[in-house]
Structures are given as structure tokens and as C-alpha cells.
Scaffold this motif. Structure first.
Motif, PDB file in Angstrom:
ATOM      1  N   HIS A 168      45.129 -46.299 -17.058  1.00  0.00           N
ATOM      2  CA  HIS A 168      46.069 -45.981 -15.982  1.00  0.00           C
ATOM      3  C   HIS A 168      45.476 -44.904 -15.071  1.00  0.00           C
ATOM      4  CE1 HIS A 168      49.622 -47.418 -18.693  1.00  0.00           C
ATOM      5  NE2 HIS A 168      49.003 -48.411 -18.086  1.00  0.00           N
ATOM      6  N   THR A 169      45.372 -45.226 -13.805  1.00  0.00           N
ATOM      7  CA  THR A 169      44.882 -44.258 -12.829  1.00  0.00           C
ATOM      8  C   THR A 169      46.021 -43.574 -12.086  1.00  0.00           C
ATOM      9  OG1 THR A 169      44.698 -45.996 -11.147  1.00  0.00           O
ATOM     10  CG2 THR A 169      42.744 -45.556 -12.488  1.00  0.00           C
ATOM     11  N   CYS A 170      47.183 -44.171 -12.081  1.00  0.00           N
ATOM     12  CA  CYS A 170      48.356 -43.606 -11.402  1.00  0.00           C
ATOM     13  C   CYS A 170      49.446 -43.329 -12.420  1.00  0.00           C
ATOM     14  CB  CYS A 170      48.851 -44.562 -10.327  1.00  0.00           C
ATOM     15  SG  CYS A 170      50.305 -43.979  -9.425  1.00  0.00           S
ATOM     16  N   LYS A 171      50.014 -42.144 -12.350  1.00  0.00           N
ATOM     17  CA  LYS A 171      51.082 -41.696 -13.251  1.00  0.00           C
ATOM     18  C   LYS A 171      50.669 -41.866 -14.716  1.00  0.00           C
ATOM     19  CE  LYS A 171      56.109 -41.483 -13.476  1.00  0.00           C
ATOM     20  NZ  LYS A 171      57.406 -42.088 -13.036  1.00  0.00           N
ATOM     21  N   ALA A 172      49.431 -41.508 -15.008  1.00  0.00           N
ATOM     22  CA  ALA A 172      48.959 -41.523 -16.392  1.00  0.00           C
ATOM     23  C   ALA A 172      49.712 -40.470 -17.189  1.00  0.00           C
ATOM     24  CB  ALA A 172      47.466 -41.269 -16.439  1.00  0.00           C
ATOM     25  N   ASP A 214      47.645 -37.144  -8.086  1.00  0.00           N
ATOM     26  CA  ASP A 214      48.453 -38.023  -8.921  1.00  0.00           C
ATOM     27  C   ASP A 214      47.677 -39.263  -9.352  1.00  0.00           C
ATOM     28  OD1 ASP A 214      48.388 -38.911  -6.300  1.00  0.00           O
ATOM     29  OD2 ASP A 214      50.321 -39.912  -6.430  1.00  0.00           O
ATOM     30  N   HIS A 215      46.429 -39.412  -8.873  1.00  0.00           N
ATOM     31  CA  HIS A 215      45.552 -40.505  -9.290  1.00  0.00           C
ATOM     32  C   HIS A 215      44.322 -39.932  -9.969  1.00  0.00           C
ATOM     33  CE1 HIS A 215      47.178 -44.028  -6.803  1.00  0.00           C
ATOM     34  NE2 HIS A 215      47.986 -43.010  -6.545  1.00  0.00           N
ATOM     35  N   PHE A 216      43.886 -40.575 -11.052  1.00  0.00           N
ATOM     36  CA  PHE A 216      42.606 -40.242 -11.652  1.00  0.00           C
ATOM     37  C   PHE A 216      41.497 -41.001 -10.932  1.00  0.00           C
ATOM     38  CE2 PHE A 216      44.707 -39.318 -15.996  1.00  0.00           C
ATOM     39  CZ  PHE A 216      44.944 -38.006 -15.613  1.00  0.00           C
ATOM     40  N   ALA A 217      40.304 -40.453 -10.942  1.00  0.00           N
ATOM     41  CA  ALA A 217      39.154 -41.118 -10.337  1.00  0.00           C
ATOM     42  C   ALA A 217      38.559 -42.123 -11.320  1.00  0.00           C
ATOM     43  CB  ALA A 217      38.098 -40.093  -9.934  1.00  0.00           C
TER      44      ALA A 217
END
Length: 380
Positions: A168-172, A214-217
């Protein structure tokens, strides 16, 4: 390379340790709903940026994009045109949020731009990275995979760590930012035609312990080939009309049919929005005209107007006239422009769908794969 666009900007930035020899930006014509100012996608004027890097092995095409956001994450029942229905054909259910048509149309523009640029040849390959605002199981992701079969998901090919990690890159779960309108999903990708030697999520925490955003790379390591790829043959088909890369023309037809339905519904809504804003502008013009004649009519009838009302009436008429002008501008220009862009995407999908159904009929449904598959492989 910072790709500037719109009022807010699409937030696209490509940094490279290798020299950038060429660059371009394509702004999506299907930008979003002009009236949804609170979302900001229309004013951001999102698109796809391209840079050609001069690496030690040769030139490399890098694409950077950001598609329209999905704010509701609602999906319809599967729809398709396959013999056993969409579920059997593996077609994901379409999104039914208010911006699904814009996002799908942007997928078509993205695929066309990537294929037109990277299809010139002379490059080591292509890398497409960005926030697609579409999880792997969505219709948008499936259509993009069908239109860009040469690009593979680096997370699936080179994932490091636990095999059960959803990525999950968003809302992990371990992200300090938890946007309320989002759900935990993998919506940020690095898609590539190169060999993937590893992929993992990165930039999770600052030295102070907070998330960067809020996003992971997505950190992907790629292996460059020794020489650039040869250019494709001049007779190569467009991505919409090329043979199905997986050898399943029935599934491709079902995907295009579902995408066509999404864009057609969005085009109809855009036309209705244009008509609604224009109608609202006419109503406001009539109200402003009434305000202008209100005082003379009342005076003729022998009524006295309060001095404060004499000041408020012209002000109200001016505000109504200004509002009417803005509504007319949105209806005649912004809404109508988005409606035309969606209608154009709808027409393109209709042509592609007709070709896909012809290939399905000629190949006998799910059969007839070897020739198409070999042709697609040769074009890659």
C-alpha cells in the motif's frame, strides 16, 4: 525537470543524475469537472511528462504522470461483452465515482502518448512512474496494462521482503498521514520494459519520525540493456487497435466495452452539467433584469423605496450579472470543452471496440492467439 501546468500544477518533477537531452509535457484534455473546485483536479491540469535521459548504455525514456483522483472508491457490478460475461472474462467492475470517466480518458491519453514517444525507437526502453489513482484490481489499471503491454509492474516482478506485503502506497497502516477520503491501496507504480532487479517502498519516515507525505515512494532498481531497441515496423498498429498482447481478444473486447461505457456515461453527465450551468446563468440574468426594473416599476405604482434598498438593489443586480457571466463561462467553455474531450475519447474507444470484436470473431473468441501474440511480441 519540473513540468508546470494549470493553476495549482500537477506536481510532476523528474530528477536524474544522467543528463536530460529531451523533454515534453502532454496536458490531459479530459481534466475533470470544472465546478468541483474543492477537488482541484481541473485546476491542476494534470498530464504526463517525458524526459529522455542520456545513460552510459544509451538513451532511456522516462514518463511521469498523475491521474485524476478517486474520492469515493465505489465500484459497479462487473459488465462485459464476453460469452460468459465480464466475470468470466476477468474484467474488473468499473468505478462509479463522479470522475471515473475523466480518469479512464486520461488512461487512453497516457497510453497514446507513451506509445507515440517510445515507439520512435533508439531507446533502451521505457519507465513510467506516478500516481495512477487506480489499484491493480481496477478497470483503469487493466485497460492501461492492455494498452501498454510492454510495461510491467516492478512491484510484482521485484518485490523485496514479505510476499504477503500488499505494498500500500496510500493510507498505509504505518503512514502518519491518514486522509479520510482515501482507502489503503497500492496506487503508485513504476512500470517498465527493463529488467527489474528489486523493488520496495521508500521514503517512509523523516528523521523526526513523520511520514514525508500521505503516499510512500516506490523504489525500483533496473538493469539497463547493452544496446537500444530497434524501432518498430512502420506498419505497427496504434495501442487501441493492436492485437491483444495476452492472446485473448475476447477479454480485450470486454475491457474496451466496459471502458467505453464509463466514458460514455461521463460524456452524458458533462453535457448535462453544461446545460445546467447555462440554464442557471439565464435564470440569474432574468433575476438581474428584474432588479433593474424593480425601482422604476414601484415608483410608477406610487410606492416609495427605502434609501437602503435603493443601494442594495443595484448591488444585487450587479452580483447576479457577475454570477450569470461566471456560470455562462463555465457552461459554454469549461463544461462544453470537457464534454467534447470525453466524446472524442468515446469515439476512439468505439472504433477500437469494433476492431477488437472483429478480431474476436475472426479468432473464434478466446482462441486464435498464436498469430496475434507473435505479432505483439515482435512489435515490442
Amino acid at each position: 525537470m519540473h513540468f508546470r501546468s494549470g493553476v495549482f500544477g500537477s506536481g510532476l518533477l523528474t530528477l536524474s543524475r544522467h543528463p536530460i537531452t529531451e523533454a515534453a509535457f502532454h496536458q490531459y484534455t479530459c481534466a475533470g469537472d470544472p465546478a468541483s473546485i474543492h477537488c482541484g483536479d481541473y485546476l491542476a491540469a494534470k498530464g504526463v511528462g517525458w524526459t529522455r535521459l542520456s545513460t552510459p548504455s544509451g538513451p532511456l525514456d522516462v514518463f511521469n504522470t498523475h491521474l485524476h483522483a478517486n474520492y469515493s472508491h465505489k465500484y459497479d457490478k462487473p459488465q462485459g461483452q464476453g460469452p460468459q460475461g465480464a466475470a468470466e472474462e476477468g474484467v474488473p467492475p468499473p468505478a462509479v465515482d463522479d470522475f471515473a470517466a475523466f480518469r479512464m480518458a486520461q488512461v487512453l491519453e497516457l497510453a497514446r502518448f507513451v506509445n507515440s514517444v517510445s515507439g520512435r525507437g533508439g531507446s533502451l526502453g521505457a519507465v513510467l512512474g506516478g500516481d495512477l489513482n487506480a489499484a491493480p484490481h481496477t478497470l483503469e489499471a487493466a485497460v492501461l496494462r492492455s494498452l501498454l503491454p510492454q510495461l510491467r509492474d516492478s512491484w510484482l516482478e521485484g518485490r523485496e521482503g514479505s510476499s504477503g506485503d500488499p505494498g500500500h502506497t496510500c493510507k498505509a497502516a504505518d503512514n502518519s498521514f491518514q486522509p479520510r477520503r482515501q482507502v489503503p491501496e497500492r496506487i503508485d507504480y513504476v512500470l517498465t520494459s527493463l529488467k527489474v532487479s528489486g523493488c520496495q517502498l521508500a521514503l517512509k519516515r523523516t528523521p523526526d519520525g513523520y511520514s514525508f507525505s500521505d503516499h510512500f515512494a516506490v523504489h525500483t532498481r533496473l538493469t539497463l540493456p547493452d544496446a537500444p531497441l530497434p524501432p518498430p515496423p512502420a506498419s505497427a498498429s496504434s495501442p487501441l487497435t493492436a492485437p491483444a498482447s495476452d492472446g485473448n481478444p475476447s477479454r480485450r473486447a470486454a475491457l474496451l466495452s466496459s471502458a467505453h461505457g464509463v466514458v460514455a456515461e461521463g460524456a452524458k453527465r458533462a453535457v448535462q452539467a453544461s446545460a445546467g450551468h447555462i440554464s442557471f446563468a439565464l435564470i440569474m440574468i432574468m433575476q438581474a433584469a428584474f432588479m433593474c426594473v424593480f425601482e422604476p416599476v414601484m415608483t410608477t405604482m406610487g410606492h416609495t423605496i427605502n434609501p437602503i434598498m435603493r443601494l442594495l438593489i443595484p448591488a444585487a443586480a450587479a452580483l447576479l450579472a457577475l454570477g450569470a457571466g461566471l456560470m455562462a463561462l463555465v457552461g459554454f467553455v469549461a463544461d462544453a470543452g470537457q464534454a467534447r474531450s470525453l466524446q472524442q475519447a468515446q469515439q476512439q474507444l468505439a472504433v477500437a471496440l469494433e476492431g477488437a470484436r472483429g478480431a474476436e470473431a475472426a479468432g473464434g473468441g478466446g482462441a486464435g492467439t498464436a498469430g496475434s501474440k507473435g505479432t505483439a511480441s515482435k512489435r515490442r
